[in-house]
Motif scaffolding. Structure first.
Motif, PDB file in Angstrom:
ATOM      1  N   SER A  25       0.908   4.641  -9.454  1.00  0.00           N
ATOM      2  CA  SER A  25       0.130   4.938  -8.246  1.00  0.00           C
ATOM      3  C   SER A  25       1.016   5.562  -7.178  1.00  0.00           C
ATOM      4  O   SER A  25       0.594   6.471  -6.449  1.00  0.00           O
ATOM      5  CB  SER A  25      -0.519   3.659  -7.699  1.00  0.00           C
ATOM      6  N   TYR A  54      -9.798  14.573   4.198  1.00  0.00           N
ATOM      7  CA  TYR A  54      -9.242  13.630   3.211  1.00  0.00           C
ATOM      8  C   TYR A  54      -8.613  12.419   3.887  1.00  0.00           C
ATOM      9  O   TYR A  54      -8.948  11.276   3.579  1.00  0.00           O
ATOM     10  CB  TYR A  54      -8.213  14.376   2.359  1.00  0.00           C
ATOM     11  N   THR A  55      -7.715  12.646   4.828  1.00  0.00           N
ATOM     12  CA  THR A  55      -7.027  11.528   5.473  1.00  0.00           C
ATOM     13  C   THR A  55      -7.977  10.708   6.349  1.00  0.00           C
ATOM     14  O   THR A  55      -7.854   9.482   6.421  1.00  0.00           O
ATOM     15  CB  THR A  55      -5.850  12.031   6.333  1.00  0.00           C
ATOM     16  N   ILE A  58     -10.360   8.533   3.901  1.00  0.00           N
ATOM     17  CA  ILE A  58      -9.630   7.485   3.196  1.00  0.00           C
ATOM     18  C   ILE A  58      -9.177   6.386   4.150  1.00  0.00           C
ATOM     19  O   ILE A  58      -9.277   5.193   3.850  1.00  0.00           O
ATOM     20  CB  ILE A  58      -8.407   8.071   2.459  1.00  0.00           C
ATOM     21  N   ARG A  59      -8.691   6.769   5.327  1.00  0.00           N
ATOM     22  CA  ARG A  59      -8.207   5.774   6.279  1.00  0.00           C
ATOM     23  C   ARG A  59      -9.340   5.035   6.986  1.00  0.00           C
ATOM     24  O   ARG A  59      -9.115   3.999   7.610  1.00  0.00           O
ATOM     25  CB  ARG A  59      -7.280   6.421   7.300  1.00  0.00           C
ATOM     26  N   ASP A  63     -10.220  -0.304   1.358  1.00  0.00           N
ATOM     27  CA  ASP A  63      -9.697  -0.047   0.012  1.00  0.00           C
ATOM     28  C   ASP A  63     -10.589  -0.646  -1.071  1.00  0.00           C
ATOM     29  O   ASP A  63     -10.792  -0.042  -2.129  1.00  0.00           O
ATOM     30  CB  ASP A  63      -8.282  -0.618  -0.115  1.00  0.00           C
ATOM     31  N   LEU A  66     -13.587   1.574  -1.611  1.00  0.00           N
ATOM     32  CA  LEU A  66     -13.185   2.790  -2.319  1.00  0.00           C
ATOM     33  C   LEU A  66     -12.952   2.516  -3.801  1.00  0.00           C
ATOM     34  O   LEU A  66     -13.339   3.322  -4.654  1.00  0.00           O
ATOM     35  CB  LEU A  66     -11.915   3.358  -1.694  1.00  0.00           C
ATOM     36  N   THR A 102      -7.375   5.477  -8.194  1.00  0.00           N
ATOM     37  CA  THR A 102      -7.918   5.089  -6.892  1.00  0.00           C
ATOM     38  C   THR A 102      -6.814   4.725  -5.906  1.00  0.00           C
ATOM     39  O   THR A 102      -6.809   5.191  -4.751  1.00  0.00           O
ATOM     40  CB  THR A 102      -8.876   3.889  -7.042  1.00  0.00           C
ATOM     41  N   ILE A 103      -5.867   3.907  -6.333  1.00  0.00           N
ATOM     42  CA  ILE A 103      -4.785   3.490  -5.434  1.00  0.00           C
ATOM     43  C   ILE A 103      -3.918   4.693  -5.051  1.00  0.00           C
ATOM     44  O   ILE A 103      -3.525   4.851  -3.893  1.00  0.00           O
ATOM     45  CB  ILE A 103      -3.942   2.385  -6.083  1.00  0.00           C
ATOM     46  N   ILE A 106      -5.873   6.727  -2.545  1.00  0.00           N
ATOM     47  CA  ILE A 106      -5.920   6.071  -1.228  1.00  0.00           C
ATOM     48  C   ILE A 106      -4.601   6.269  -0.483  1.00  0.00           C
ATOM     49  O   ILE A 106      -4.574   6.714   0.671  1.00  0.00           O
ATOM     50  CB  ILE A 106      -6.217   4.568  -1.389  1.00  0.00           C
ATOM     51  N   TYR A 110      -2.185   8.169   3.273  1.00  0.00           N
ATOM     52  CA  TYR A 110      -1.166   7.605   4.165  1.00  0.00           C
ATOM     53  C   TYR A 110       0.164   8.349   4.011  1.00  0.00           C
ATOM     54  O   TYR A 110       0.882   8.577   4.989  1.00  0.00           O
ATOM     55  CB  TYR A 110      -0.975   6.112   3.871  1.00  0.00           C
ATOM     56  N   THR A 167      -1.884  -3.990  -2.620  1.00  0.00           N
ATOM     57  CA  THR A 167      -3.213  -3.442  -2.874  1.00  0.00           C
ATOM     58  C   THR A 167      -3.552  -3.450  -4.360  1.00  0.00           C
ATOM     59  O   THR A 167      -4.733  -3.452  -4.729  1.00  0.00           O
ATOM     60  CB  THR A 167      -3.315  -2.006  -2.319  1.00  0.00           C
TER      61      THR A 167
END
Length: 230
Positions: A25, A54-55, A58-59, A63, A66, A102-103, A106, A110, A167
């Protein structure tokens, strides 16, 4: 191992799988983060807007939500387009692939901000001096930009890595046999949930502690020759 009623090997196996998910990840997140940072700094408004969306998305979404959306949404999407490629049977998405994807997706958001800030923190005068010295663009990137960027990115990168490790516990909800799921199965069989979840907590603490020492070493390594203000 008697304390774990014979489930010790199972917990170790789950721990190794957790580490595997974490590292893969991280690789995906690093790639997406660097790509996203370049897009945000691009002169193209389309690329900047795409990276911003995108950012932001996601933020702004938890989590856990998602993870469920990607896993179950991906399951629906794959089975809807499968018949067009000759797959008439129901297709199950591999929880490992879904978890890593996914991780990584996500934390790519960041990492985008981490790398963007690091690139902006590089002294432009050093870049200009390298070009004036006669270096090619590739040499400037590998010898000047990249080392300086890494120095500035390491604190944020390390923090993202530590959060990413924790996570990975979410992958247990989509059926992946990580150490959290292994502990849950053992707890259900022995009716000793505190014992097994305590072991999981200790394992995560050990992983993050080792990571912190390694990150501190890297920060010192990339800060050699840098004068710190008192």
């Amino acid at each position: 191992m008697s304390l774990l009623h014979g489930y010790g090997p199972s917990i170790i196996e789950g721990t190794l799988l957790t580490l595997e998910v974490s590292l893969l990840s991280l690789l995906l997140a690093g790639f997406l983060g660097f790509t996203g940072a370049l897009a945000k700094l691009s002169p193209s408004p389309v690329l900047r807007s795409a990276a911003q969306v995108y950012t932001t998305v996601i933020r702004g979404v938890p989590d856990l939500v998602l993870m469920l959306l990607v896993f179950f949404g991906g399951q629906i999407l794959v089975n809807q387009i499968g018949p067009y490629f000759g797959y008439d049977e129901y297709i199950d998405i591999n929880p490992f692939i879904a978890g890593v994807g996914t991780i990584g997706f996500i934390f790519g958001a960041y990492m985008t901000e981490t790398f963007r800030g690091a690139i902006l923190a590089v002294n432009k005068g050093q870049i200009e001096a390298a070009y004036a010295y006669g270096m090619s663009s590739f040499q400037v990137f590998t010898r000047i930009m990249l080392p300086l960027m890494v120095r500035h990115a390491l604190p944020g990168f390390g923090n993202n890595w530590l959060v990413l490790i924790k996570t990975t516990a979410l992958v247990s909800i989509i059926g992946l046999d990580d150490m959290v799921r292994k502990a849950a199965l053992a707890a259900g069989a022995t009716r000793k949930p505190f014992t097994f979840y305590l072991v999981v907590a200790i394992n995560y603490l050990l992983i993050t502690t080792v990571s912190i020492y390694l990150l501190n070493y890297l920060e010192k390594r990339y800060s050699v020759g840098v004068r710190r203000e008192e």
